[in-house]
Motif scaffolding. Sequence first.
Motif: not given
Length: 553
Positions: A355-368
Amino acid sequence: MASLLLFSEVLAEESIVCLQKALNHLREIWELIGIPEDQRLQRTEVVKKHIKDLLDMMIAEEESLKERLIKSIAICQKELNTLCSELHVEPFQEEGETTILQLEKDLRTQVELMRKQKKERKQELKLLQEQDQELCEILCTPHYDIDSTSVPSLEELSQFRQHVATLRETKLEMRKSQNEAVCEGLRAQIRELWDRLQIPAEEREAVATVMTGSKANVRKALQLEVDRLEELKMQNMKKVIEAIRVELAQYWDQCFYSQEQRQAFAPYYSEDYTENLLQLHDAEIVRLRNYYEVHKELFEGVQKWEESWKLFLEFERKASDPSRFTNRGGNLLKEEKQRAKLQKTLPKLEEELKARIEMWEQEHSKAFVVNGQKFMEYVTEQWEMHRLEKERAKQERQLKNKKQTETEMLYGSTPRTPNKRRGLAPGTPGKVRKLNTTTVSNATANSSIRPVFSGTVCRSPVSRLPPSGSKPVTTSTCSGKKTPRGIKHGANKENLELNGSIFSGGYPASAPPRRNFSINSVASTYSEFARELSKASKSDATSRILNSTNIQS
């Protein structure tokens, strides 16, 4: 008022007396001169006319003064009302009755006072606005909202002054904080250079007094130490770069960099230790440090998952280890509890990270990514590898059991010596021998040959179902009296021949067993393994039969 009227009457009487005296004096002069009577009358008219003109002129002047005063009063009252409105004060009211002159004076004085107040307020507003603009630019805050075209009230000016004072205090605190931050940054730079240059403890203690505080002299001393260490760093270029590379490797591990990501920083592998190479390493370590701090929570979560995963794998390994049942002190129960707990918390941790990574990827528009791939793909891959490893271990165990079964089928089971030798019953005429043999190859299993011993009754082989996880065995039981030692060798020749054959699982003393195949050479699939084993068993059996025949002959 009455006194003024009385004074005016007295003054008028005196004026009349003075005029009569002057006229009498003129008549005496005219008589001495001899001016005729008619001319005396003319001259008296001239005097009268002069006096009248003078009085008329004086009256006109006083009337003009009165008009000017009245006009001035009107102008002052109008301006005063405007000023009172602009200054947000009550309109001016004259106390009691007063003359025109006094009213004009009072109004004019009040107007001048109001003008001064307006000017002072405008000047103070301008000064406060300048200070507010300067402070807001420093503090990056919006300007104070006030109308600069109108005259501020006393309350508005007071609030503005308080606001500017607050900004000034904030600026002071900010400067203090900035100074402390600068000093702390210099200290961090000093510690980093100390570690990179491996400065001994005695040298570090020499500047220990400036490692606290943020005064001007402390900041100056810190800057001098940084300059000294920077110069020393330039003199020890290779040593410093190697120290930075150690730190880079640590950040790569903390950020879960893949090998490709690490190799992307080509200067790491350069051996040309120049100032430019040092600058590239400094820039990269700053970038990595900032990158780690920005994503610290995610990296710590991934690290927590990694540790939990390793612990889970360790528990899985112990769970498949038979020796764990011999533990003491309740460790097995404790491990089982920890393992059960971990099986619950690990998926939960994965979901939280997802969940946290999906939120981060939406904010930064790139894959973690972790180790060059998306984290959830990495997690799925780890689970799949674990599943395959368990399957491989299971197949290895099954293959090992099959190999052991085939070996026992071919050579007989390995005898196991009991811990205690059981005593024979009193009525037993001889020993009871039980020969445990496994099912042999197909040719042997279909054969009707059964071992026959002198004086011994043998029962046919009886298959027994083994316990779960054990190998199937066939038990052949022979019981009877033992052949006396005095019997000749020939009488037991059949036994010797049997004992030397492959069916009894033994070998002649002169013919040691020969195995022309290796377990390690068995094919990976069970069908290939069976074919290889069949070929090897036939070849080996033929060889041992020939050897046995030679011995008998």
